[in-house]
Write a protein that holds these residues in place. Structure first.
Motif, PDB file in Angstrom:
ATOM      1  N   GLY A 260       0.915  -1.099   0.040  1.00 19.37           N
ATOM      2  CA  GLY A 260       0.070  -0.047   0.051  1.00 19.37           C
ATOM      3  C   GLY A 260       0.867   1.208  -0.012  1.00 19.37           C
ATOM      4  N   GLN A 261       0.183   2.582  -0.005  1.00 25.60           N
ATOM      5  CA  GLN A 261       0.866   3.789   0.064  1.00 25.60           C
ATOM      6  C   GLN A 261       1.526   4.015   1.281  1.00 25.60           C
ATOM      7  OE1 GLN A 261      -2.392   3.447   0.450  1.00 25.60           O
ATOM      8  NE2 GLN A 261      -2.810   5.141   1.856  1.00 25.60           N
ATOM      9  N   GLY A 262       0.958   3.425   2.365  1.00 33.06           N
ATOM     10  CA  GLY A 262       1.366   3.776   3.646  1.00 33.06           C
ATOM     11  C   GLY A 262       0.465   4.693   4.650  1.00 33.06           C
ATOM     12  N   THR A 263       0.391   4.385   5.787  1.00 38.13           N
ATOM     13  CA  THR A 263      -0.422   5.501   6.560  1.00 38.13           C
ATOM     14  C   THR A 263       0.579   5.856   7.783  1.00 38.13           C
ATOM     15  OG1 THR A 263      -2.327   6.056   7.708  1.00 38.13           O
ATOM     16  CG2 THR A 263      -1.355   3.643   7.937  1.00 38.13           C
ATOM     17  N   LEU A 264       0.804   6.921   8.180  1.00 39.72           N
ATOM     18  CA  LEU A 264       1.676   7.724   9.132  1.00 39.72           C
ATOM     19  C   LEU A 264       1.157   7.489  10.526  1.00 39.72           C
ATOM     20  CD1 LEU A 264       4.401   9.075   9.882  1.00 39.72           C
ATOM     21  CD2 LEU A 264       3.371  11.217   9.310  1.00 39.72           C
ATOM     22  N   VAL A 265       1.887   6.990  11.261  1.00 41.77           N
ATOM     23  CA  VAL A 265       1.451   7.013  12.923  1.00 41.77           C
ATOM     24  C   VAL A 265       2.318   7.552  13.634  1.00 41.77           C
ATOM     25  CG1 VAL A 265       1.015   5.563  14.795  1.00 41.77           C
ATOM     26  CG2 VAL A 265       0.150   4.850  12.564  1.00 41.77           C
ATOM     27  N   THR A 266       1.874   8.542  14.124  1.00 42.67           N
ATOM     28  CA  THR A 266       2.949   9.606  15.025  1.00 42.67           C
ATOM     29  C   THR A 266       2.285   9.403  16.593  1.00 42.67           C
ATOM     30  OG1 THR A 266       2.937  11.281  13.370  1.00 42.67           O
ATOM     31  CG2 THR A 266       3.676  11.754  15.240  1.00 42.67           C
ATOM     32  N   VAL A 267       3.200   9.108  17.459  1.00 41.25           N
ATOM     33  CA  VAL A 267       3.114   8.826  18.847  1.00 41.25           C
ATOM     34  C   VAL A 267       3.701   9.904  19.646  1.00 41.25           C
ATOM     35  CG1 VAL A 267       2.991   7.314  20.848  1.00 41.25           C
ATOM     36  CG2 VAL A 267       2.842   6.403  18.571  1.00 41.25           C
ATOM     37  N   SER A 268       2.939  10.907  20.029  1.00 38.85           N
ATOM     38  CA  SER A 268       3.444  11.919  20.786  1.00 38.85           C
ATOM     39  C   SER A 268       2.649  12.657  21.598  1.00 38.85           C
ATOM     40  CB  SER A 268       4.174  13.113  19.621  1.00 38.85           C
ATOM     41  OG  SER A 268       4.509  14.127  20.258  1.00 38.85           O
ATOM     42  N   SER A 269       3.249  13.108  23.019  1.00 42.27           N
ATOM     43  CA  SER A 269       2.321  13.843  23.723  1.00 42.27           C
ATOM     44  C   SER A 269       1.986  15.348  23.255  1.00 42.27           C
ATOM     45  CB  SER A 269       2.673  13.940  25.117  1.00 42.27           C
ATOM     46  OG  SER A 269       4.017  14.178  25.498  1.00 42.27           O
TER      47      SER A 269
END
Lengths: 108, 125
Positions: free
Chosen positions: B116-125
């Protein structure tokens, strides 16, 4: 777990041959797949089962695998071949799909 | 053209959960093993999770870095693969790719032949 080692970068002039290596203990006893990834794009498989080339991949791309080194060779390199290349195997002992660290191919 | 489409990425706080989805309408989804592979910013590829086809048992495998926190599943009736991500950490920040393939046959495994084209996951407070 199993480790695949790739050179961080390879530079080649247009029209010359690029050789990208993938080192691992007895990697020749495993099957290696290779992926090309251009900036901002998803990876694309360019070689599978060591030497098989998917449809649409130019014949300039070839692969080999023996001993402790698998190799992706790109003949008559073009500017459009500039990308990151990753090798990958399956490690039966850890049941992990393992990628090499990647090699940035620069066409200079 | 064979295609996978991911969705569900976004910004999430550490310790929270997120579920990614991957769907296709271009091939017989139920016939294939599926995997998730991630790529942290500026880094290389890392396999995350794998699920066999129902015909091969539908069993799952996970990378050590996510085992116990992530769950891969599939709904063949909808041609969707999921990645449920719990107890997210900053180091889970990455583009997550859904891929077809990786099926294991004895000492070797198939390639990941469609991404797939990818999906961005950002884990941050």
């Amino acid at each position: 777990s199993y480790v695949l080692t790739q050179p961080p970068s390879v530079s080649v002039a247009p029209g010359k041959t690029a050789t990208i290596t993938c080192g691992g203990h007895n990697v020749g006893g495993r099957t290696v797949h290779w992926y090309q990834q251009k900036p901002g794009r998803a990876p694309v498989v360019v070689m599978y089962y060591d030497t098989d080339r998917p449809s649409g991949i130019p014949e300039r791309f070839s692969g080999s695998n023996s001993g402790n080194t698998a190799t992706l060779t790109i003949s008559r390199v073009e500017a459009g071949d500039e990308a990151d290349y990753y090798c990958q195997v399956w490690d039966r002992s850890s049941e992990d799909w393992v990628f090499g660290g990647g090699t940035k191919l620069t066409v200079v | 053209e064979l295609q996978l489409v991911e969705s569900g990425g976004g910004l999430v706080q550490p310790g929270r959960s997120l579920r990614l989805s991957c769907t296709t309408s271009r091939f017989a989804f139920g016939d294939y093993a599926m995997s998730w592979v991630r790529q942290a910013p500026g880094k290389g590829l890392e396999w995350v999770a794998f699920i066999r086809s129902k015909a091969d048992g539908g069993t799952t495998q996970y990378a050590a870095s996510v085992k116990g926190r992530f769950t891969i599943s599939r709904d063949d009736s909808k041609s969707i693969a999921y990645l449920q991500m719990n107890s997210l950490k900053a180091e889970d920040t990455a583009v997550y790719y859904c891929t077809r393939g990786g099926g294991v046959y004895g000492d070797y495994a198939d390639t990941f032949d469609i991404w797939g084209q990818g999906t961005l996951v950002t884990v941050s407070s």
